[in-house]
Design a protein around this motif. Sequence first.
Motif, mmCIF file in Angstrom:
data_model
loop_
_atom_site.group_PDB
_atom_site.id
_atom_site.type_symbol
_atom_site.label_atom_id
_atom_site.label_comp_id
_atom_site.label_asym_id
_atom_site.label_seq_id
_atom_site.Cartn_x
_atom_site.Cartn_y
_atom_site.Cartn_z
ATOM 1 N N ALA A 117 -7.319 -6.111 2.032
ATOM 2 C CA ALA A 117 -6.386 -4.967 1.898
ATOM 3 C C ALA A 117 -5.193 -5.336 1.061
ATOM 4 O O ALA A 117 -4.602 -4.206 0.372
ATOM 5 C CB ALA A 117 -5.907 -4.695 3.568
ATOM 6 N N SER A 121 -4.499 -3.504 -2.408
ATOM 7 C CA SER A 121 -3.209 -2.861 -2.798
ATOM 8 C C SER A 121 -2.540 -3.487 -4.054
ATOM 9 O O SER A 121 -2.038 -2.832 -4.817
ATOM 10 C CB SER A 121 -1.968 -3.156 -1.543
ATOM 11 N N THR A 124 -4.290 -1.890 -7.329
ATOM 12 C CA THR A 124 -4.070 -0.288 -7.469
ATOM 13 C C THR A 124 -2.807 -0.153 -8.032
ATOM 14 O O THR A 124 -1.862 -0.549 -7.961
ATOM 15 C CB THR A 124 -3.837 0.326 -5.870
ATOM 16 N N ARG A 129 -0.475 4.600 -6.003
ATOM 17 C CA ARG A 129 0.278 4.241 -4.719
ATOM 18 C C ARG A 129 1.405 5.224 -4.445
ATOM 19 O O ARG A 129 1.699 5.619 -3.371
ATOM 20 C CB ARG A 129 0.928 2.809 -4.628
ATOM 21 N N ALA A 172 5.774 -1.640 0.029
ATOM 22 C CA ALA A 172 4.449 -1.682 0.205
ATOM 23 C C ALA A 172 4.172 -2.226 -1.279
ATOM 24 O O ALA A 172 3.201 -2.826 -1.432
ATOM 25 C CB ALA A 172 4.032 -0.318 0.231
ATOM 26 N N VAL A 173 4.699 -1.782 -2.401
ATOM 27 C CA VAL A 173 4.508 -2.194 -3.850
ATOM 28 C C VAL A 173 4.514 -3.679 -3.811
ATOM 29 O O VAL A 173 3.771 -4.497 -4.425
ATOM 30 C CB VAL A 173 5.060 -1.535 -4.645
#
Length: 295
Positions: A117, A121, A124, A129, A172-173
């Motif tokens: 996961a 991420s 991506t 995102r 998150a990035v």
Amino acid sequence: MSTTTGELAPPERAAPADRHEPGRNRAEARWLLWPPLAFFVVALGVPLAALVIRALDNETGDNSFAAALTMPVFLDSLARTVVMALVVTALTVLLGTVYATAVAVSPGWLKFLLVAALLLSLWTSIMVRTFGWMLLELPRGAIFWLGDLLGLMDEPLGVYQTALAMYPAMVAVMLPFAVLPIASALAAIDREQLNAAAVFGSGPLLTFRAVIRPAITPAMISGGVLVFVMALGFYVTPLLLGGPTNMTVSGIISGQLRTAGRPDLGAAMSILLVGGTIAIYLVADRLFKVSEKWG
């Protein structure tokens, strides 16, 4: 005196070492530096030189750097960007430590899922995102749909295009850049130290303070510096989720280049941002030796 039949011949003497060998090795090592130096000059030096030339070439004859430093909009965006980067760095390092610890203590199948996961991420696109977070945070997006389904919401969500909307997406990035070095430091901890702490009756908190925290602190610092430096250049995520009232320095630079018709001012702001970022990194490297930890 002649040797008898069957007598062993004396061992051959080793060839004398070439006195010029160290100098030759150093010369060969210097040649290895040319490719990365050439790449550095082409990838960074040429664009920076072009920005400096563009900043000094303006029709008004004013000093673009002085004009940028006296613009309230630029100064406000600079303060906002620094605060945003600090908050994102603190949250990312904290969550990254928890995530890396979960990776370290999980069984094999769960560790595989967590790492997969994280890498997914990382691979991506930031744009993809960010659009995903937009679909979550829209007034009638996925969060509102779930809240309405559970009977927890009856009014549209008001978080979109606010400062609060930016932070979850930016954390998150940035999360992989904090998790990977911390997870590597956790994997390098000697299990015998953990076993010794358990034998002497150390509890989980004491083991963390005495064994784990000293081992991962350098990785946390280096990951935090990397996240902070990268967060200073955030553009897409704050622009799409924060809206026009939460513009970062990158957004102001884009506005000068595309809308205001002042490319010289945008170039000067870019030089100031790059120079400030380099200065912050050099100070962090001086204090925490982050380049040694990355190496």
